[in-house]
Design an enzyme around this catalytic site. Structure first.
Site, mmCIF file in Angstrom:
data_model
loop_
_atom_site.group_PDB
_atom_site.id
_atom_site.type_symbol
_atom_site.label_atom_id
_atom_site.label_comp_id
_atom_site.label_asym_id
_atom_site.label_seq_id
_atom_site.Cartn_x
_atom_site.Cartn_y
_atom_site.Cartn_z
ATOM 1 N N GLU A 26 20.686 87.978 39.219
ATOM 2 C CA GLU A 26 21.008 86.894 40.149
ATOM 3 C C GLU A 26 22.517 86.911 40.367
ATOM 4 O OE1 GLU A 26 20.364 82.081 40.550
ATOM 5 O OE2 GLU A 26 21.277 82.917 38.746
ATOM 6 N N ASN A 78 -0.965 71.097 25.865
ATOM 7 C CA ASN A 78 -1.149 70.191 24.727
ATOM 8 C C ASN A 78 -1.092 68.709 25.099
ATOM 9 O OD1 ASN A 78 1.570 69.715 25.163
ATOM 10 N ND2 ASN A 78 2.268 70.593 23.220
ATOM 11 N N ASP A 81 20.446 85.622 34.837
ATOM 12 C CA ASP A 81 20.979 84.453 35.513
ATOM 13 C C ASP A 81 22.474 84.625 35.801
ATOM 14 O OD1 ASP A 81 20.370 81.599 36.292
ATOM 15 O OD2 ASP A 81 21.982 81.227 34.858
ATOM 16 N N HIS A 125 13.059 78.203 41.676
ATOM 17 C CA HIS A 125 13.272 76.941 40.968
ATOM 18 C C HIS A 125 14.573 76.252 41.365
ATOM 19 C CE1 HIS A 125 15.655 79.857 38.816
ATOM 20 N NE2 HIS A 125 16.271 78.882 38.169
ATOM 21 N N ASP A 126 15.464 76.957 42.069
ATOM 22 C CA ASP A 126 16.750 76.384 42.480
ATOM 23 C C ASP A 126 16.800 76.040 43.962
ATOM 24 O OD1 ASP A 126 18.058 76.343 40.033
ATOM 25 O OD2 ASP A 126 18.806 78.387 40.232
ATOM 26 N N ASP A 131 1.314 66.795 26.382
ATOM 27 C CA ASP A 131 2.523 65.975 26.198
ATOM 28 C C ASP A 131 3.290 65.759 27.492
ATOM 29 O OD1 ASP A 131 3.655 68.446 26.637
ATOM 30 O OD2 ASP A 131 4.881 68.462 24.801
ATOM 31 N N ASP A 146 13.857 85.434 31.330
ATOM 32 C CA ASP A 146 15.118 85.022 31.956
ATOM 33 C C ASP A 146 16.231 85.221 30.933
ATOM 34 O OD1 ASP A 146 16.810 83.812 33.919
ATOM 35 O OD2 ASP A 146 15.116 82.571 34.524
ATOM 36 N N ASP A 195 0.317 72.355 31.412
ATOM 37 C CA ASP A 195 0.521 71.720 30.113
ATOM 38 C C ASP A 195 -0.725 71.901 29.261
ATOM 39 O OD1 ASP A 195 1.083 70.094 27.960
ATOM 40 O OD2 ASP A 195 0.865 68.211 29.073
ATOM 41 N N ASP A 245 3.807 74.427 29.053
ATOM 42 C CA ASP A 245 4.075 75.169 27.828
ATOM 43 C C ASP A 245 3.364 76.518 27.849
ATOM 44 O OD1 ASP A 245 1.390 74.427 27.347
ATOM 45 O OD2 ASP A 245 2.006 72.668 26.198
#
Length: 572
Positions: free
Chosen positions: A270, A26, A220, A343-344, A28, A101, A24, A32
């Site tokens: 994928e 910034n 994807d 990520h899955d 928040d 992606d 991150d 990013d």
């Protein structure tokens, strides 16, 4: 060292960034583009060749960016197009490539295309999505079709398809009186790839990104774009891949990639449910479809019969049988993508290894086994320091739509919440989506704010700073050596693969052979010592100590006993 005329990506390594959880910039609490730019030195030091970004397009974030509302813009959550261009320039300056992606099986329901499509049955973009009329309701008030659970005569859903995120795969659009198909969340309507205007719009969008400078796409669920027509007929139980998939991918190649022979590009598809024979067709270079595919066979072996959350015990023999079949099936035609996590998936270390007492040994063993197969290896962010599953204890800690929907549906059906939470602790996609642990400080050095999802409690001990400072137990350094070996030794990228001891439930052993050079990989996939049989390979019967290319337990080199989770790579 690229082998003869082999494509550049055969000796490359890809690193996947899940942007909202990487870094991150910034403050928040959400990762990013600025955060990625700040950490590019980490990836350059690792030695990876390609960075793949999970979606950063403009999105309502119903499925963390896999629901795209504008393909041509960056979501403000992550930054701006100018920041993206700056990132891409810095990636290229460091000698790496940047892959986007591509999510074109579906869009967000807030995409302008869908907003037009649902405005009227007569709108020109209506046919860009998949619509069906409700099935008739009889005099008794029961439908003549099949409901989302597959019960005949119980509903008006056009088919019995279930969404991957629980519930029906059809949602009624009240304004136009038709159902639209969504294989995932209701906010992710499926595109109709039978419409040529839709296909051309997708190709035009892809060309705009390539013109901007990106180096390819990870696509994807790309095999889902072609639905077998019969699977969309009333009562059909679920998705079946249609034969038109090959036509679509060859057309994509003609319109997007064929003229770009001056660029080193990469295309990765994928493809849930594909077979070895399917993959050989998709990735054969003379067919001009894809460079490689992600298949799911090996990461489905521990799924039970009811769902992915129904956990089966790990079976090493089954894993070897599966991965070995893919190695053999694509040995002469096609190419493998090599991965254990993304990520899955749950964290590979927690799923396949020992994330406690033998965290270093099992993390490095898993990495060696993966990277020394034939194919292009993928490193998922955090694996290079041995990150583990999240260990969440309440449903309130989860953010993943799949996990939350499944939990709610099962609780409503009467399941024990504690049993469900135990399944999520092992299987939820959020296990891989916790912030990368850069330091042992606040928020693991990921953000100066409150992270969008909790950091793993072990970040005080497991983090980039601590790992890279270790002189002899650095997972990062092990990954760096594996990546360098692939670059330097053609046998790693191009050698023939042969599985040894396929029925042994603790030993993962294989050879890689190219010409006169051979590597022998010996991995103890267990927490107990393992006695090697000298009959396994001639190198084990020699009186002299073999040359050790890599070993994660130095004191064991030369012995016929493998320590728990030990891996040795020998030059045979």
């Amino acid at each position: 060292m690229q082998h003869r005329d082999a494509p550049w990506w055969t000796d490359a390594t890809v690193y996947q960034i899940y942007p909202r959880s990487f870094a991150d910039g910034n403050g928040d609490g959400v990762g990013d583009l600025a955060g990625i730019r700040q950490r590019l030195g980490h990836l350059a030091d690792l030695g990876v060749d390609v960075i793949w970004l999970s979606p950063i397009y403009r999105s309502p974030q119903a499925d963390n960016g896999y629901d795209i509302s504008d393909y041509d813009d960056i979501d403000p959550l992550f930054g701006t197009l100018d920041e993206f261009d700056a990132l891409m320039g810095e990636v290229h300056a460091l000698g790496m490539k940047l892959v986007m992606d591509l999510v074109v099986n579906h869009t967000s329901d807030e995409h302008a295309w869908f907003e037009q499509a649902r405005s009227s049955r007569d709108d020109p973009k209506r046919d860009w999505y998949i619509w069906r009329d409700p099935l008739p309701v009889g005099p008794d008030g029961r439908g003549e079709g099949t409901d989302a659970a597959g019960t005949p005569g119980a509903g008006t859903f056009p088919t019995a398809w279930r969404s991957a995120f629980s519930g029906p795969a059809w949602t009624l659009d009240e304004a136009t009186g038709q159902y639209y198909l969504h294989m995932f969340a209701s906010k992710q309507p499926d595109l109709n790839w039978e419409n040529p205007a839709l296909r051309q719009a997708v190709y035009d969008m892809m060309n705009r990104w390539l013109d901007r400078g990106v180096d390819g796409f990870r696509m994807d669920v790309i095999n889902h774009i072609a639905k077998d027509p019969a699977s969309l007929e009333p009562g059909a139980r679920g998705f079946v891949m249609g034969g038109r998939i090959h036509d679509h991918l060859r057309e994509m190649h003609r319109y997007v990639f064929a003229s770009r022979t001056d660029r080193e590009l990469i295309t990765v598809g994928e493809m849930p449910g594909v077979t070895v024979d399917d993959a050989a067709l998709f990735t054969a270079q003379d067919r001009h479809e894809l460079d490689m595919v992600f298949q799911f066979e090996h990461v489905g072996l521990d799924h039970g019969p009811s769902s992915k959350f129904d956990n089966r015990p790990f079976d090493l023999v089954a894993l070897k049988r599966s991965l070995g079949r893919w190695q053999d099936g694509l040995a002469d035609a096609g190419w493998n993508s090599l991965y254990l996590g993304n990520h899955d998936q749950p964290r590979s270390l927690s799923r396949f290894g020992d994330d406690g007492a033998h965290r270093y040994e099992s993390a490095t063993m898993l990495a060696a086994v993966l990277h020394l197969h034939r194919g292009t290896p993928y490193v998922y962010q955090g694996d290079e320091i041995g990150m583990t599953n999240a260990g969440f204890t309440s449903i309130e800690q989860y953010r993943d739509i799949e996990s939350i929907n499944w939990y709610a549906e099962e609780v409503e059906a009467g399941a024990d919440p504690e049993v469900l939470l135990e399944s999520l602790r092992f299987r939820s996609r959020d296990n891989a989506r916790t912030p990368v642990q850069w330091s042992g400080g606040d928020a693991a050095g990921f953000s100066t704010g409150t992270p969008w999802i909790e950091v793993v409690a072990n970040h005080h001990a497991v983090n980039v700073e601590a790992d890279r400072a270790s002189s002899d137990r650095s997972v990062f350094d092990w990954y760096r050596r594996l990546i360098a070996l692939r670059h330097e030794s053609p046998v790693v990228a191009h050698g023939r693969f042969e599985m040894l001891a396929p029925d042994d439930d603790r030993l993962y052993a294989f050879t890689r052979t190219l010409g006169d050079e051979q590597l022998l990989v010996l991995a103890n996939w267990s927490g107990e010592p393992y006695e090697l049989d000298p009959a396994l390979h001639p190198v084990l019967r020699r009186r002299s100590v073999p040359e050790v290319v890599l070993g994660n337990v130095p004191h064991g080199i030369g012995s016929l006993t493998l320590a728990p989770w030990e891996v040795r790579v020998l030059r045979a």
